[in-house]
Every structure is written in structure tokens, then in C-alpha cells.
Write a protein that holds these residues in place. Structure first.
Motif, PDB file in Angstrom:
ATOM      1  N   THR A  68       0.877  -1.158   0.000  1.00 24.22           N
ATOM      2  CA  THR A  68       0.000   0.000   0.000  1.00 24.22           C
ATOM      3  C   THR A  68       0.918   1.212   0.000  1.00 24.22           C
ATOM      4  OG1 THR A  68      -1.692  -1.182   1.245  1.00 24.22           O
ATOM      5  CG2 THR A  68      -1.786   1.222   1.320  1.00 24.22           C
ATOM      6  N   PRO A  69       0.645   2.210  -0.836  1.00 25.10           N
ATOM      7  CA  PRO A  69       1.496   3.409  -0.819  1.00 25.10           C
ATOM      8  C   PRO A  69       1.631   3.943   0.607  1.00 25.10           C
ATOM      9  CG  PRO A  69      -0.020   3.495  -2.663  1.00 25.10           C
ATOM     10  CD  PRO A  69      -0.427   2.315  -1.825  1.00 25.10           C
ATOM     11  N   GLU A  70       2.819   4.408   0.938  1.00 31.77           N
ATOM     12  CA  GLU A  70       3.153   4.771   2.316  1.00 31.77           C
ATOM     13  C   GLU A  70       2.126   5.688   2.977  1.00 31.77           C
ATOM     14  OE1 GLU A  70       6.918   6.326   4.956  1.00 31.77           O
ATOM     15  OE2 GLU A  70       7.172   6.059   2.810  1.00 31.77           O
ATOM     16  N   ARG A  71       1.688   6.700   2.287  1.00 34.37           N
ATOM     17  CA  ARG A  71       0.767   7.646   2.914  1.00 34.37           C
ATOM     18  C   ARG A  71      -0.644   7.092   3.094  1.00 34.37           C
ATOM     19  NH1 ARG A  71      -2.105   9.964  -1.171  1.00 34.37           N
ATOM     20  NH2 ARG A  71      -1.169   9.893  -3.225  1.00 34.37           N
ATOM     21  N   LEU A  72      -0.928   5.913   2.507  1.00 35.18           N
ATOM     22  CA  LEU A  72      -2.247   5.291   2.649  1.00 35.18           C
ATOM     23  C   LEU A  72      -2.235   4.111   3.614  1.00 35.18           C
ATOM     24  CD1 LEU A  72      -3.291   5.255  -1.119  1.00 35.18           C
ATOM     25  CD2 LEU A  72      -3.934   6.925   0.633  1.00 35.18           C
ATOM     26  N   ARG A  73      -1.082   3.806   4.183  1.00 40.16           N
ATOM     27  CA  ARG A  73      -0.968   2.640   5.064  1.00 40.16           C
ATOM     28  C   ARG A  73      -1.740   2.854   6.368  1.00 40.16           C
ATOM     29  NH1 ARG A  73       5.381   1.695   3.799  1.00 40.16           N
ATOM     30  NH2 ARG A  73       5.022   1.090   1.633  1.00 40.16           N
ATOM     31  N   GLY A  74      -2.181   1.742   6.934  1.00 41.20           N
ATOM     32  CA  GLY A  74      -2.894   1.781   8.205  1.00 41.20           C
ATOM     33  C   GLY A  74      -4.384   2.027   8.074  1.00 41.20           C
ATOM     34  N   LYS A  75      -4.893   2.045   6.866  1.00 41.00           N
ATOM     35  CA  LYS A  75      -6.310   2.313   6.635  1.00 41.00           C
ATOM     36  C   LYS A  75      -7.086   1.056   6.244  1.00 41.00           C
ATOM     37  CE  LYS A  75      -5.305   7.039   5.217  1.00 41.00           C
ATOM     38  NZ  LYS A  75      -5.834   7.763   6.342  1.00 41.00           N
ATOM     39  N   ALA A 171       3.749   7.084 -11.418  1.00 43.27           N
ATOM     40  CA  ALA A 171       2.966   6.443 -10.348  1.00 43.27           C
ATOM     41  C   ALA A 171       2.071   7.410  -9.571  1.00 43.27           C
ATOM     42  CB  ALA A 171       3.876   5.674  -9.409  1.00 43.27           C
ATOM     43  N   PRO A 172       2.515   8.624  -9.227  1.00 47.25           N
ATOM     44  CA  PRO A 172       1.630   9.517  -8.478  1.00 47.25           C
ATOM     45  C   PRO A 172       0.299   9.805  -9.190  1.00 47.25           C
ATOM     46  CG  PRO A 172       3.869  10.299  -8.324  1.00 47.25           C
ATOM     47  CD  PRO A 172       3.863   9.170  -9.337  1.00 47.25           C
ATOM     48  N   GLU A 173       0.290   9.752 -10.511  1.00 50.78           N
ATOM     49  CA  GLU A 173      -0.945   9.959 -11.266  1.00 50.78           C
ATOM     50  C   GLU A 173      -1.961   8.863 -10.989  1.00 50.78           C
ATOM     51  OE1 GLU A 173       0.211   9.979 -15.371  1.00 50.78           O
ATOM     52  OE2 GLU A 173       1.755  11.481 -15.041  1.00 50.78           O
ATOM     53  N   LEU A 174      -1.465   7.682 -10.581  1.00 52.01           N
ATOM     54  CA  LEU A 174      -2.328   6.528 -10.346  1.00 52.01           C
ATOM     55  C   LEU A 174      -2.796   6.427  -8.897  1.00 52.01           C
ATOM     56  CD1 LEU A 174      -0.178   3.956 -12.334  1.00 52.01           C
ATOM     57  CD2 LEU A 174      -2.160   5.237 -13.160  1.00 52.01           C
ATOM     58  N   MET A 175      -2.278   7.292  -8.029  1.00 53.04           N
ATOM     59  CA  MET A 175      -2.601   7.256  -6.609  1.00 53.04           C
ATOM     60  C   MET A 175      -3.554   8.391  -6.263  1.00 53.04           C
ATOM     61  SD  MET A 175      -0.614   4.760  -5.838  1.00 53.04           S
ATOM     62  CE  MET A 175       0.715   3.960  -6.732  1.00 53.04           C
ATOM     63  N   PRO A 176      -4.357   8.231  -5.201  1.00 49.21           N
ATOM     64  CA  PRO A 176      -5.253   9.319  -4.789  1.00 49.21           C
ATOM     65  C   PRO A 176      -4.466  10.567  -4.378  1.00 49.21           C
ATOM     66  CG  PRO A 176      -5.721   7.284  -3.566  1.00 49.21           C
ATOM     67  CD  PRO A 176      -4.489   7.056  -4.376  1.00 49.21           C
ATOM     68  N   ALA A 177      -5.067  11.719  -4.597  1.00 53.73           N
ATOM     69  CA  ALA A 177      -4.404  12.976  -4.241  1.00 53.73           C
ATOM     70  C   ALA A 177      -4.281  13.138  -2.730  1.00 53.73           C
ATOM     71  CB  ALA A 177      -5.177  14.161  -4.828  1.00 53.73           C
ATOM     72  N   SER A 178      -5.258  12.625  -1.989  1.00 51.43           N
ATOM     73  CA  SER A 178      -5.191  12.710  -0.532  1.00 51.43           C
ATOM     74  C   SER A 178      -5.637  11.398   0.086  1.00 51.43           C
ATOM     75  CB  SER A 178      -6.078  13.858  -0.024  1.00 51.43           C
ATOM     76  OG  SER A 178      -7.424  13.604  -0.372  1.00 51.43           O
ATOM     77  N   ALA A 179      -5.184  11.183   1.293  1.00 49.96           N
ATOM     78  CA  ALA A 179      -5.485   9.917   1.988  1.00 49.96           C
ATOM     79  C   ALA A 179      -6.847   9.954   2.650  1.00 49.96           C
ATOM     80  CB  ALA A 179      -4.420   9.629   3.019  1.00 49.96           C
TER      81      ALA A 179
END
Length: 179
Positions: A68-75, A171-179
């Protein structure tokens, strides 16, 4: 695939992420042995992703990487992805990490065996395995051969390095802008 390798191995892992990226693309993806699957949000952005590779008989899949992308971990995104996979697919997983084994046990990997390598190999309920010796061999590629190829064919190294860095840049284009 590049982001999955970077998330699993880290950017400080030397050549390992690039070698796994290269082997996965050249040996698995190009030969339809593996697929990257992802849990997406409503905007079709990646919340968590996994690499699934066919076993040697083509009957089951091995969960080879999960991130899971680092900023989205733990969810709970990796949990949700694995729960969906274990509910529908015969799966195998291999780990040396007792915490990961415990996490996966709670997600349906309820049969565990010791491998000769010292790793633990788990199977979910849909895998009709009662002993590790009964399980088809997992798909693997030779990382050392890839490193030797890189040393002898600098153009091959440069090609995959460029593909890897270009994919990470996108890759950032494929990830959500915010968690």
C-alpha cells in the motif's frame, strides 16, 4: 509494477527493486505468468496492490508482493485486497516474518507449513493442499542471472532502469491525491 517494487523493497535497497521489476516484467508479465491486481477507489486510483503469479501447474496463484502506498498505510486497504483475493482464488504465500504470517492467517491463510528454506508457506481454504509436498512449485525467476545480464549488457540495464524510473515518475498519477 515499479511502484509495487519500490514500496516492497524500499528505495534504499540497491538494485533489488530494479532486478525484481525486470524479472517480473520479462519472465512473468510478458509470459502471462503473473498479474498486478489493485484495490481502487471511486476515482480508479490505487489504494493497495499485489503481484499474483501462477504456480507451475497453472492451478493456483502465489501472492508474491503486497503493498500500500506509504501515505495510505494503516487504513485497511491491504487487508481488504487480500480478503477479496482469498475469498475467490486459490492462493499461496511465503514469508519469514511472523507478524506477516499472523496478519495473513487472520485473512484466510489457514494452512501453514515449514519450507526447507526456513520460510513459512501458507495456503488459503480454496487451495486444496494438505501438505507442502503436494503443492505445485511456485513460479520463480533467477535474480542472479538478471544481475549478470545487467553487467554484460549495459544497454539492457539502461533500458530497464529507464522503464523503472519512468514508471515511478508516473505512479503519483495513479494514486489518490489525498489519503
Amino acid at each position: 509494477m515499479a511502484q509495487l517494487c519500490a514500496d516492497v523493497y524500499g528505495m534504499e535497497a540497491g538494485l533489488k527493486p530494479l532486478v525484481v521489476f525486470t524479472g517480473t516484467l520479462a519472465a512473468f508479465i510478458d509470459n502471462e505468468v503473473a498479474r498486478v491486481v489493485a484495490l481502487l477507489d471511486g476515482d480508479q486510483k490505487i489504494l493497495s496492490m499485489a503481484l499474483l503469479a501462477l504456480d507451475s501447474e497453472g492451478d493456483g496463484l502465489e501472492l508474491q508482493m503486497l503493498a500500500t502506498p506509504e501515505r495510505l498505510r494503516g487504513k485497511g486497504y491491504a487487508r481488504e485486497l487480500v480478503e477479496r483475493l482469498t475469498a475467490t482464488t486459490s492462493l499461496r504465500v511465503e514469508t519469514r516474518d511472523p507478524r506477516l504470517e499472523q496478519f495473513l492467517f487472520g485473512l484466510g491463510f489457514n494452512k501453514w507449513f515449514y519450507a526447507d528454506t526456513g520460510a513459512r508457506v501458507g495456503f488459503n481454504a480454496l487451495a486444496k493442499v494438505t501438505a507442502l509436498g503436494d503443492a505445485p512449485a511456485p513460479s520463480r525467476f533467477d535474480e542472479d542471472a538478471i544481475i549478470r545480464s545487467f553487467k554484460h549488457k549495459s544497454d539492457l540495464f539502461e533500458t530497464y532502469k529507464q522503464r523503472f524510473t519512468d514508471a515511478l515518475a508516473r505512479a503519483p498519477e495513479l494514486m489518490p491525491a489525498s489519503a
